[in-house]
Design a protein around this motif. Structure first.
Motif, PDB file in Angstrom:
ATOM      1  N   GLY A 147      34.974  33.081  44.339  1.00  0.00           N
ATOM      2  CA  GLY A 147      36.422  33.204  44.160  1.00  0.00           C
ATOM      3  C   GLY A 147      36.796  34.488  43.457  1.00  0.00           C
ATOM      4  O   GLY A 147      35.972  35.117  42.772  1.00  0.00           O
ATOM      5  N   SER A 148      38.057  34.878  43.624  1.00  0.00           N
ATOM      6  CA  SER A 148      38.522  36.153  43.065  1.00  0.00           C
ATOM      7  C   SER A 148      38.735  36.093  41.557  1.00  0.00           C
ATOM      8  O   SER A 148      38.621  37.106  40.875  1.00  0.00           O
ATOM      9  CB  SER A 148      39.821  36.583  43.756  1.00  0.00           C
ATOM     10  OG  SER A 148      40.809  35.585  43.616  1.00  0.00           O
ATOM     11  N   GLY A 149      39.036  34.896  41.008  1.00  0.00           N
ATOM     12  CA  GLY A 149      39.281  34.779  39.567  1.00  0.00           C
ATOM     13  C   GLY A 149      38.106  35.212  38.715  1.00  0.00           C
ATOM     14  O   GLY A 149      38.244  36.102  37.855  1.00  0.00           O
ATOM     15  N   PRO A 150      36.922  34.630  38.913  1.00  0.00           N
ATOM     16  CA  PRO A 150      35.764  35.055  38.119  1.00  0.00           C
ATOM     17  C   PRO A 150      35.404  36.522  38.338  1.00  0.00           C
ATOM     18  O   PRO A 150      34.989  37.210  37.400  1.00  0.00           O
ATOM     19  CB  PRO A 150      34.640  34.144  38.634  1.00  0.00           C
ATOM     20  CG  PRO A 150      35.327  32.965  39.210  1.00  0.00           C
ATOM     21  CD  PRO A 150      36.610  33.479  39.777  1.00  0.00           C
ATOM     22  N   ALA A 151      35.587  37.015  39.571  1.00  0.00           N
ATOM     23  CA  ALA A 151      35.290  38.424  39.847  1.00  0.00           C
ATOM     24  C   ALA A 151      36.206  39.332  39.031  1.00  0.00           C
ATOM     25  O   ALA A 151      35.770  40.338  38.456  1.00  0.00           O
ATOM     26  CB  ALA A 151      35.455  38.711  41.342  1.00  0.00           C
ATOM     27  N   GLN A 202      37.718  38.624  36.191  1.00  0.00           N
ATOM     28  CA  GLN A 202      37.393  38.530  34.765  1.00  0.00           C
ATOM     29  C   GLN A 202      36.263  39.477  34.388  1.00  0.00           C
ATOM     30  O   GLN A 202      36.345  40.204  33.388  1.00  0.00           O
ATOM     31  CB  GLN A 202      37.023  37.085  34.409  1.00  0.00           C
ATOM     32  CG  GLN A 202      38.188  36.120  34.448  1.00  0.00           C
ATOM     33  CD  GLN A 202      37.765  34.680  34.207  1.00  0.00           C
ATOM     34  OE1 GLN A 202      36.599  34.403  33.925  1.00  0.00           O
ATOM     35  NE2 GLN A 202      38.699  33.757  34.344  1.00  0.00           N
ATOM     36  N   ASP A 203      35.208  39.500  35.194  1.00  0.00           N
ATOM     37  CA  ASP A 203      34.076  40.380  34.891  1.00  0.00           C
ATOM     38  C   ASP A 203      34.417  41.838  35.132  1.00  0.00           C
ATOM     39  O   ASP A 203      33.888  42.729  34.462  1.00  0.00           O
ATOM     40  CB  ASP A 203      32.856  39.973  35.720  1.00  0.00           C
ATOM     41  CG  ASP A 203      32.120  38.784  35.110  1.00  0.00           C
ATOM     42  OD1 ASP A 203      32.613  38.252  34.083  1.00  0.00           O
ATOM     43  OD2 ASP A 203      31.080  38.373  35.649  1.00  0.00           O
ATOM     44  N   LEU A 204      35.297  42.099  36.088  1.00  0.00           N
ATOM     45  CA  LEU A 204      35.758  43.470  36.316  1.00  0.00           C
ATOM     46  C   LEU A 204      36.565  43.959  35.113  1.00  0.00           C
ATOM     47  O   LEU A 204      36.385  45.080  34.642  1.00  0.00           O
ATOM     48  CB  LEU A 204      36.609  43.521  37.591  1.00  0.00           C
ATOM     49  CG  LEU A 204      37.250  44.869  37.960  1.00  0.00           C
ATOM     50  CD1 LEU A 204      36.181  45.899  38.300  1.00  0.00           C
ATOM     51  CD2 LEU A 204      38.213  44.692  39.136  1.00  0.00           C
ATOM     52  N   MET A 205      37.463  43.115  34.625  1.00  0.00           N
ATOM     53  CA  MET A 205      38.312  43.491  33.491  1.00  0.00           C
ATOM     54  C   MET A 205      37.499  43.708  32.222  1.00  0.00           C
ATOM     55  O   MET A 205      37.839  44.549  31.397  1.00  0.00           O
ATOM     56  CB  MET A 205      39.352  42.400  33.243  1.00  0.00           C
ATOM     57  CG  MET A 205      40.766  42.898  33.306  1.00  0.00           C
ATOM     58  SD  MET A 205      41.209  43.472  34.951  1.00  0.00           S
ATOM     59  CE  MET A 205      41.401  41.952  35.805  1.00  0.00           C
ATOM     60  N   SER A 206      36.423  42.947  32.063  1.00  0.00           N
ATOM     61  CA  SER A 206      35.607  43.057  30.851  1.00  0.00           C
ATOM     62  C   SER A 206      34.617  44.209  30.933  1.00  0.00           C
ATOM     63  O   SER A 206      33.971  44.549  29.944  1.00  0.00           O
ATOM     64  CB  SER A 206      34.857  41.749  30.605  1.00  0.00           C
ATOM     65  OG  SER A 206      33.903  41.534  31.630  1.00  0.00           O
ATOM     66  N   GLY A 207      34.460  44.793  32.131  1.00  0.00           N
ATOM     67  CA  GLY A 207      33.540  45.915  32.286  1.00  0.00           C
ATOM     68  C   GLY A 207      32.124  45.510  32.665  1.00  0.00           C
ATOM     69  O   GLY A 207      31.247  46.368  32.784  1.00  0.00           O
ATOM     70  N   ILE A 208      31.898  44.194  32.871  1.00  0.00           N
ATOM     71  CA  ILE A 208      30.572  43.755  33.317  1.00  0.00           C
ATOM     72  C   ILE A 208      30.301  44.310  34.715  1.00  0.00           C
ATOM     73  O   ILE A 208      29.196  44.746  35.033  1.00  0.00           O
ATOM     74  CB  ILE A 208      30.489  42.214  33.315  1.00  0.00           C
ATOM     75  CG1 ILE A 208      30.599  41.697  31.881  1.00  0.00           C
ATOM     76  CG2 ILE A 208      29.190  41.734  33.971  1.00  0.00           C
ATOM     77  CD1 ILE A 208      30.724  40.194  31.764  1.00  0.00           C
TER      78      ILE A 208
END
Length: 318
Positions: free
Chosen positions: A181-185, A187-193
């Protein structure tokens, strides 16, 4: 021959009468993708407006899973009477190339109604990656092939495919990290993971303004009216690159033409409504409208386009 002619005339009169009284009961609009996404929000707006204009309830039902094939198959096998419709997007033409066996025929089992809207994907990066343009991203990827991660909402999905097309045309290799799903993706994009992704305009704009993401380019052939300062990817270093988000409305094959024409007319009128257009544009989508034939041509063109990308990238379903 006279009997056959009389029968055909009777069938035409029945179909015409059905269209005149349509809809006489609630209409289900199946969205084969997850709630809250690029397709879901416009779908709910359209359902509400159709309810108001046609005097019967149009309601959205999400049937997500298997790259959109579960909900799409449900509509393909529904009675072709106009009371079960499919509101779908790019996964409709991607799934047939990702899955070895399909429970329906993408072209033969559906009657196109209307192309509702189109829009761009936005190529974004986390600031920690230290790149400020498409050319700089390409240079960084060539320096360390396969070391820079990119996120998608799932293997074989639209986000995955537009990135594969970008990599192929730019001559680079990024590492795919698929999410459920796009939500978890996000979140990790925003955090820089994760450092790179293609996202919808509604996701890109607020995070661009806050400085949490940098927009390098839009995937369409022309710049987005919402973010005109962001160049197209073709302008920014990958000539000829183009990939669009599109949303379309379809019915099961065999749905009476008069009902398809009635839905098409109502939708064209709705898309000219300033309130509807404004809501769609806030989602990063441009209202399009048009004829069923135009949606038919779009699906056939995209079906061919993504076949090559899936084949070259050797994408297999999870």
């Amino acid at each position: 021959m006279r009997a056959l002619s009389a029968f055909c005339l009777a069938m035409l009169l029945v179909a015409s009468a059905a269209a005149q009284t349509y809809p006489s009961r609630p209409v289900r609009i199946v969205i084969p993708l997850s709630p809250g996404g690029t397709t879901d929000v416009p779908g709910r707006i359209i359902a509400q407006k159709l309810s108001e204009s046609l005097g019967q309830q149009f309601f959205v039902e999400n049937r997500a899973g298997a790259g959109g094939t579960i909900g799409t198959d449900y509509v393909a096998k529904a009675k072709p009477d106009g009371y079960t419709l499919l509101l779908t997007a790019s996964p409709f033409v991607i799934a047939p190339h990702v899955y070895k066996t399909m429970p329906y025929d993408t072209l033969a089992d559906f009657a196109p109604v209307i192309r509702i809207a189109t829009g761009p994907y936005v190529l974004v990066v986390h600031p920690s990656l230290g790149v400020n343009s498409v050319k700089e991203l390409i240079a960084a990827a060539k320096k360390e092939p396969g070391k820079i991660d990119f996120a998608s909402s799932g293997n074989g999905g639209a986000q995955h495919l537009v990135t594969e097309l970008f990599m192929y045309m730019a001559g680079i290799k990024l590492n795919h990290v698929p999410y459920k799903g796009s939500g978890p993706a996000q979140q990790d994009l925003m955090s820089g993971i994760i450092k790179v992704s293609f996202v919808g305009t509604p996701i890109a704009i607020p995070h661009m303004k806050s400085g949490r993401l940098k927009a390098l380019g839009v995937s369409t052939a022309t710049r987005s009216p919402e973010i005109p300062e962001v160049p197209t990817i073709a302008e920014a270093g990958v000539p000829g690159y183009e990939a669009i988000v599109w949303i379309g409305l379809l019915a099961p094959a065999g749905t009476p033409r008069d009902i398809v024409a009635k839905l098409n007319g109502e939708m064209n009128a709705l898309l000219k409504n300033a309130d509807v257009a404004d809501i769609l544009m806030k989602q990063g989508l441009q209202p399009t409208g048009g004829t069923p034939g135009e949606l038919d041509r779009l699906t056939k063109t995209d079906l061919d386009r993504w076949a090559k990308v899936v084949h070259d990238a050797k994408i297999q379903p999870d």
